[in-house]
Motif scaffolding. Structure first.
Motif, PDB file in Angstrom:
ATOM      1  N   VAL B 323       5.153  -1.979  -7.452  1.00 29.75           N
ATOM      2  CA  VAL B 323       3.821  -2.234  -6.882  1.00 29.75           C
ATOM      3  C   VAL B 323       3.924  -2.422  -5.375  1.00 29.75           C
ATOM      4  O   VAL B 323       3.144  -1.860  -4.601  1.00 29.75           O
ATOM      5  CB  VAL B 323       3.193  -3.467  -7.559  1.00 29.75           C
ATOM      6  N   VAL B 324       4.916  -3.220  -4.955  1.00 34.30           N
ATOM      7  CA  VAL B 324       5.058  -3.471  -3.518  1.00 34.30           C
ATOM      8  C   VAL B 324       5.343  -2.177  -2.775  1.00 34.30           C
ATOM      9  O   VAL B 324       4.789  -1.915  -1.708  1.00 34.30           O
ATOM     10  CB  VAL B 324       6.172  -4.512  -3.275  1.00 34.30           C
ATOM     11  N   VAL B 326       4.459   0.847  -3.584  1.00 34.51           N
ATOM     12  CA  VAL B 326       3.251   1.674  -3.482  1.00 34.51           C
ATOM     13  C   VAL B 326       2.312   1.117  -2.429  1.00 34.51           C
ATOM     14  O   VAL B 326       1.707   1.848  -1.649  1.00 34.51           O
ATOM     15  CB  VAL B 326       2.556   1.764  -4.861  1.00 34.51           C
ATOM     16  N   LEU B 327       2.204  -0.224  -2.400  1.00 36.09           N
ATOM     17  CA  LEU B 327       1.278  -0.822  -1.441  1.00 36.09           C
ATOM     18  C   LEU B 327       1.772  -0.660  -0.014  1.00 36.09           C
ATOM     19  O   LEU B 327       1.003  -0.366   0.901  1.00 36.09           O
ATOM     20  CB  LEU B 327       1.115  -2.315  -1.753  1.00 36.09           C
ATOM     21  N   VAL B 328       3.103  -0.864   0.180  1.00 35.69           N
ATOM     22  CA  VAL B 328       3.636  -0.783   1.535  1.00 35.69           C
ATOM     23  C   VAL B 328       3.671   0.669   2.008  1.00 35.69           C
ATOM     24  O   VAL B 328       3.636   0.949   3.194  1.00 35.69           O
ATOM     25  CB  VAL B 328       5.033  -1.429   1.575  1.00 35.69           C
TER      26      VAL B 328
END
Lengths: 185, 330, 485
Positions: B323-324, B326-328
Motif C-alpha cells: 500500500v505504501v 502504491v501511495l508513494v
C-alpha cells in the motif's frame, strides 16, 4: 540430435523410471522419495522448456511442501510396513490395460497435433515473473480468486475435522445415532 | 564461460566449508567469553587449529549403523542435508564487476531473474535430510526429533517467504543483484524493520538454532534426529547446520543490510566481498549472542508463535509495504 | 489496468460476489457473536441467499444472445441464470432442514461451507472454459467432502466423507486428464475454440471418443450415474441428512448443468458418440438404481439408489441432444429439487425424533403426524412420476424427447424402470399409512424451520405438477440458447 534432445530424453527416462519405481516399491517411504525425484525431474524439464518460474514453483510447492507432508504422514503412520497383496484380484492387470489405453490416446494426440519433430521447443513468449503476474491478475483474476477460496475451504476443513472433543462428563455413554448432531451440545 | 562457472562454484564451496570450520571456533570462543571462560585456545595460536583437530577426531571415530535401520537412507540422509546448504548461496552476489588486466569478472556466480524463488525452493527441499535422518535411525527419539524439526521448518518457511516479499516489492525485481543495487542509498533494514525482524527470527527457526533448537536439544530429546549418527556422518550434519547458518547470514545481509554495498565500493569493487564478509560476521555474532543468552522455547509455544504471530505479522507487512509503495508512487 | 474489470461485468457477477461475502460474514459472526440466539445464523444465511436471488433478478438477467464475461471464462445466459435460482433455493431449503434442536459446534463453518459450495455451483453452471470448469468443480466438491464428514465422531459419517473424497478426487483426476488432451488438441481452454478443433473430419474417432469418455467420468461421478455411482449409497447414508439432500439435488443439478453445456458447446460435432455413451450410462443407472433399491431397509440408502435411477432418467434427456431433451432434463431437475428435499427433510425430522432412519421407523407415520406423512407421500409419488405431482412432467418430457429423436427403445426401458420404481415408492406409502405404529413412540416434534421447508417443498411439488407452462418456458429458453453459440 542436438544436446537439448539428448538431455530431454535422459530426463524423460529418469522421470518415467521414478514413476514406475514409485508404483512398484513395497516401502511407502521409498515410493514417496521416488515421487519427489519425479517432481524434481519434471521441474528440470520445465526449466529446459524456458519456464524458470514454473520450474522453481514446482520444486518449492510439489517437492518441497506437498511431498514433505506426505512423508510426514507416512512416517507417523508407519507406512513402511504395508500389507502385501490386494483385496481385489486383477487390479494390476486392469491398471496396465487402462494405462496402455491412455498411452495410446496421448500418442494419437501427438501424431495428430504437430508431428514428431517438435519434441523439444522453447517458449517465445515472455515468462518472467512480471509477465506472469500481469496475466494472472488480468485475464485469469477470477480463477485466481476462486483458487484462494479453495485453499481457504481446505484450511477450514482441516481445522474442523481435527477438532479435539471436549471433556466427556462421566456417566454419559457415547451416543451413536440418537440425534443427528454427533457431539456434545 | 564454463571454466568461470566451475572456478566460482569451487570458490563458493571451499569458502563455505572453510567458513564452517572457523565459525565453529568463533562460536566456541564467543560463547566462552560470554560465559566468563576462555574457550579452546590450545590447538595452534588462539585455537586456530581447533577445527582441524575436531575434523581429524571425527574422521577417525567408529561409524555405527543401528540394527534394523534403513541403511541406504541412513547413509544418504547426511548427504541430502548438506547439499542444499552448499548450493543455496549460488545466487548471492559477492560484489559487482571486477576488472583484472582488461577482463571483466563478475563477482557473482549467476544472476537469475528468480533468485529469491530459488532461495525458497532450496529452503523447501532442505527439510528432507532431517526428516529422513530421523526416520531411518529406527529410534523413537530420533523420529520424534526429526518430525518436530520438519514441522518447525515448514511452519517458519511461510513467514520466511513472506519476509522476502518486502525487499522484492521495493526493489521491483526478484533478482538478488537488483535488490543489492537498490540498496545503494539506504539499506532495506531501515525501510522494512518488521520484515527484517521476521526474517531474522524465521531464519533462526529454519536452521534449528537456539532459542528454536528444540529438535536437537541434548537435554530434552537426547539430541533428536542425529542421535544415532557418529563419525563422519555426524560431522556432515554438523557441517550442514553451520553452513546453513552462514548462508542465512549472507542472505540476510544481502536482503536487508545492503549486501556488498558500502563506502567506495564503486571505485574499488574488490571491497564488495570485504563488506559482505564484515556484515556476515556481525550477523553471526548476534546469532551466537542469542544462543548464549536465551533459553530454549518449548515446542508448542514455538509452533504457536510461528503460526499465530509471525505469519499474520508477515502478511500485514506485505500488505502495508504494498500500500505504501502504491501511495508513494513506485 | 482498470479496463479489465468494467462495472457492467461486475454487476453481472454480483450474486456470486455477494455469496462469497455472505460466507465470510457468517463465518465471522459465528466467531465473534458468541451469545447469539440458536437459530440466528440460520436465518441470516437464508436472508443472505434470498438477497442473492434478488440481486440476480435485478442485475444478472440474461440479455438476448450469449454474453461472455471475465475474459471468456463465464457465460451469462438463461441456463446459468435458471440454475443459479435452483441452487440458491436448494441451499435455502437445506439450511432450513439443517436446523437442529440443540445447536452444535461448528454451525458457522457448516453454513459457510454450504454457501461456498453454492458459489462453486453457480460458477459450474456458467463456465465457458475448461480451466474455470475444473476450478468450479473443485470449489463445489471440496466443501461437500467436508460437510459429508461433518459428524466425524460417528463412523458412518467419517466413512461417507472419506469415500466421497477419494472417489471425487480420483474421477476429477481422470477428467482433468481429458481436459489436458482437449487443451493439447486446440491449444486453448475456451469451449468455442475447443469445439472448432474437434470438427469431425479433422480427428480420428478413437481420439474424440477416448477424450469424451475421460471427460464423462467426472460428470457421471458428479450426477451419481452408473458406472460411477458406487459412492452414492454409502455417502448418502453416512452424511448428515440435510447434506445428503443437498448432494442429491443441487450437486446433481450442477453436474447436469455443466454436462449439458459441455455436450452442446464442446462436443456438438459428435451426436452419435454422445447418444451412444450417455444412453448406455442412462440405462445402466436406471437398472442398477431401481433394482438395487428394492432390497433396501434403510430409507436414506433407498433414496440414494432412487437418485441413481433418477439420474438415469435425466441422462436420457441429456443423451438425445435435442432442445426438447435438454428442456426436459432441466424441468426434471427443478421438480427433483423440491421433491427430494421434501423426502430428505421428512427423513431428517423422523431420524431426529427417533434416532433411526430405517424404513421401520416410518411405519404408521400417518398416525403420528399426518402432515408429515402427506408431504412425504407427495414426494414419493412425485419421484414415481405419478400425474398431478411434479415428477410426472419431468419424466413425460424426457421420454417424449427420446421418442421424438427416434430412440423409442430408450423410452420403453425408461417407462418399464419407472414402473419398478413405483413399486418401492408405493411400498413406502403402505408402510407409512397402513403399518402399525411401533411400540413406545410418541408424537413428533417438528420445529418451525422444518415446517417452513417442508411446506415450501410440498407447495413446489404441487405447483410444478399443475402449472407447468412458465417453468417449461424457461427450461425451453435455456435449452434453445444452448444450441445457439
Amino acid at each position: 540430435m542436438s544436446p537439448a534432445v539428448i538431455i530431454f530424453i535422459v530426463l524423460a527416462l529418469v522421470a518415467v523410471a521414478c514413476a514406475v519405481a514409485m508404483l512398484v516399491s513395497k516401502n511407502a517411504v521409498y515410493s514417496a522419495l521416488f515421487l519427489v525425484l519425479n517432481f524434481a525431474t519434471i521441474g528440470v524439464i520445465y526449466l529446459m522448456l524456458g519456464a524458470p518460474f514454473i520450474a522453481v514453483a514446482q520444486i518449492t510447492v510439489y517437492a518441497g511442501a506437498i511431498m514433505v507432508l506426505f512423508l510426514f504422514v507416512i512416517m507417523l503412520l508407519g507406512g513402511e510396513n504395508l500389507r502385501l497383496g490386494e483385496p481385489l484380484r486383477g487390479q494390476r492387470l486392469i491398471g496396465l490395460i487402462f494405462g496402455a489405453v491412455l498411452l495410446a490416446e496421448i500418442v494419437l494426440l501427438l501424431i495428430f497435433r504437430s508431428g514428431m519433430d517438435q519434441m523439444v521447443g522453447t517458449l517465445t513468449i515472455d515468462t518472467s515473473p512480471a509477465a506472469l503476474g500481469l496475466e494472472m491478475f488480468n485475464k485469469y483474476s477470477l480463477p485466481f480468486e476462486v483458487t484462494s477460496l479453495v485453499l481457504l475451504v481446505a484450511v477450514i476443513g482441516a481445522v474442523i475435522l481435527t477438532r479435539v472433543d471436549p471433556i466427556r462428563r462421566p456417566g454419559k455413554p457415547d451416543q451413536d445415532r440418537k440425534d443427528q448432531s454427533g457431539r456434545q451440545a | 564461460m564454463l571454466v568461470e562457472w566451475i572456478i566460482k562454484s569451487v570458490v563458493i564451496v571451499l569458502f563455505m566449508t572453510a567458513g564452517f570450520a572457523y565459525v565453529t571456533l568463533y562460536e566456541r570462543r564467543l560463547l566462552a567469553r560470554m560465559q566468563t571462560r576462555i574457550g579452546p585456545n590450545r590447538a595452534g595460536p588462539f585455537g586456530l587449529l581447533q577445527p582441524v583437530a575436531d575434523g581429524i577426531k571425527l574422521i577417525f571415530k567408529e561409524e555405527l549403523v543401528p540394527h534394523n535401520a534403513d541403511k541406504l537412507i541412513f547413509t544418504l540422509a547426511p548427504v541430502i542435508t548438506v547439499i542444499p546448504a552448499l548450493i543455496i548461496t549460488a545466487v548471492i552476489p559477492w560484489g559487482d564487476t571486477l576488472t583484472i588486466g582488461g577482463t571483466k569478472i563478475t563477482l557473482y556466480l549467476t544472476d537469475v531473474n528468480i533468485g529469491i524463488l530459488y532461495l525458497m525452493a532450496v529452503t523447501s527441499i532442505s527439510v528432507y535430510g532431517i526428516t529422513l535422518a530421523g526416520w531411518s535411525s529406527n529410534n523413537k527419539y530420533a523420529l520424534l526429533g526429526g518430525l518436530r524439526a520438519t514441522a518447525q521448518m515448514i511452519s517458519y518457511e511461510l513467514a520466511l517467504g513472506l519476509s522476502f516479499v518486502g525487499p522484492i516489492l521495493i526493489a521491483g525485481s526478484m533478482s538478488l543483484l537488483d535488490i543489492v543495487k537498490a540498496q545503494s542509498s539506504i539499506p532495506f533494514i531501515l525501510l522494512q524493520p518488521a520484515g527484517f525482524i521476521i526474517f531474522f527470527l524465521a531464519s533462526l527457526a529454519e536452521v534449528n538454532r537456539a532459542p528454536f533448537d528444540m529438535p536437537e536439544a541434548e537435554q530434552e530429546l537426547t539430541a533428536g534426529y542425529h542421535v544415532e549418527y557418529s563419525g563422519m556422518k555426524f560431522a556432515l550434519f554438523f557441517m550442514a547446520e553451520y553452513i546453513k547458518l552462514i548462508a542465512v547470514a549472507m542472505i540476510g545481509s544481502t536482503l536487508f543490510l545492503g549486501g556488498y554495498q558500502g563506502p567506495f565500493v564503486d571505485q574499488f569493487p574488490i571491497l564488495g566481498p570485504v563488506y559482505l564478509f564484515a556484515k556476515v560476521i556481525i550477523w553471526l555474532g548476534v546469532f551466537i549472542w542469542l544462543r548464549a543468552t536465551l533459553p530454549r522455547i518449548r515446542y508448542d509455544r514455538l509452533m504457536a508463535f510461528g503460526w499465530k504471530i509471525m505469519f499474520p505479522i508477515a502478511l500485514l507487512n506485505v500488505l502495508v509495504t504494498a500500500v505504501v509503495l502504491v501511495l508513494v508512487g513506485g | 489496468m482498470t479496463g479489465s474489470f468494467p462495472a457492467a461485468m461486475l454487476l453481472k457477477s454480483l450474486p456470486e460476489i455477494s455469496l462469497v461475502i455472505l460466507a465470510g460474514l457468517v463465518l465471522l459472526l459465528s466467531l465473534v457473536w458468541k451469545k447469539r440466539p440458536p437459530q440466528a445464523l440460520t436465518w441470516i444465511t437464508i436472508a443472505g441467499l434470498m438477497l442473492c436471488l434478488l440481486l440476480a433478478l435485478l442485475f444478472a438477467l440474461p440479455v438476448k444472445g450469449p454474453y461472455l464475461i471475465w475474459g471468456g471464462l463465464l457465460k451469462i445466459d438463461v441456463l446459468s441464470f435458471l440454475f443459479r435460482m435452483i441452487f440458491l433455493t436448494g441451499a435455502a431449503l437445506t439450511v432450513l432442514i439443517s436446523v437442529e434442536r440443540q445447536p452444535s459446534q461448528g454451525q458457522g463453518e457448516y453454513l459457510a461451507l454450504l454457501i461456498t459450495s453454492v458459489f462453486g455451483m453457480c460458477l459450474m453452471a456458467a463456465s465457458a472454459d475448461i480451466l474455470m470448469l475444473y476450478l468450479a468443480i473443485e470449489i463445489t466438491a471440496m466443501p461437500l467432502f467436508i460437510l459429508a464428514a461433518f459428524q466425524f465422531r460417528q463412523k458412518k459419517s467419517a466413512e461417507a466423507g472419506l469415500k466421497y473424497f477419494l472417489y471425487g478426487a480420483m474421477t476429477s483426476t481422470v477428467m482433468v486428464f481429458g481436459f489436458s488432451l482437449l487443451f493439447g488438441i486446440s491449444g486453448q481452454t475456451g469451449y468455442s475454440a475447443i469445439a472448432a478443433a474437434l470438427e469431425p473430419d479433422r480427428l480420428p474417432v478413437s481420439l474424440t471418443a477416448g477424450i469424451f469418455m475421460l471427460v464423462l467420468v467426472g460428470f457421471l461421478f458428479k450426477v451419481s450415474a452408473a458406472p460411477f455411482h458406487f459412492w452414492a449409497p454409502d455417502v448418502y447414508e453416512g452424511a448428515p441428512t440435510p447434506i445428503a439432500g443437498f448432494l442429491s439435488t443441487a450437486s446433481k443439478a450442477a453436474g447436469f448443468a455443466a454436462l449439458l453445456r459441455i455436450l452442446q458447446e464442446v462436443f456438438r460435432a459428435s451426436p452419435e458418440l454422445r447418444f451412444g455413451l450417455l444412453a448406455a450410462a442412462a440405462v445402466a443407472s436406471m437398472l442398477i438404481g431401481n433394482f438395487l433399491a428394492l432390497r433396501q431397509k434403510n430409507l436414506k440408502r433407498l433414496l440414494a439408489y432412487s437418485s441413481i435411477a433418477q439420474a438415469g432418467y435425466i441422462l436420457v434427456g441429456a443423451a438425445v441432444g435435442t432442445p426438447l431433451g435438454a428442456s426436459g432434463a432441466i424441468y426434471y431437475l427443478i421438480a427433483y429439487l423440491v421433491t427430494n428435499l421434501a423426502a430428505f427433510g421428512a427423513v431428517a425430522v423422523v431420524s431426529s425424533n427417533t434416532g433411526s432412519d430405517q424404513i421401520a421407523a416410518f411405519s404408521g407415520l400417518n398416525r403420528r403426524n399426518a402432515a408429515l406423512a402427506l408431504v412425504l407421500g407427495a414426494a414419493l409419488l412425485s419421484l414415481g412420476g405419478v400425474p398431478v405431482f411434479a415428477g410426472f412432467f419431468g419424466k413425460f418430457l424426457v421420454f417424449a424427447s427420446a421418442v421424438q429423436a427416434g430412440a423409442v427403445w430408450l423410452a420403453v426401458i425408461g417407462v418399464l424402470n419407472a414402473v419398478v420404481g413405483l413399486y418401492y415408492y408405493l411400498n413406502l406409502l403402505k408402510v407409512m399409512y397402513l403399518d402399525p405404529v411401533p411400540e413406545g413412540s410418541g408424537p413428533l416434534t417438528v420445529v418451525f424451520p422444518w415446517k417452513a421447508a417442508l411446506l415450501v417443498c410440498a407447495a413446489g411439488i404441487l405447483v410444478l405438477g399443475f402449472i407447468y407452462r412458465p417453468w417449461y418456458h424457461w427450461a425451453d429458453l435455456a435449452a434453445q440458447m444452448l444450441l445457439l453459440h
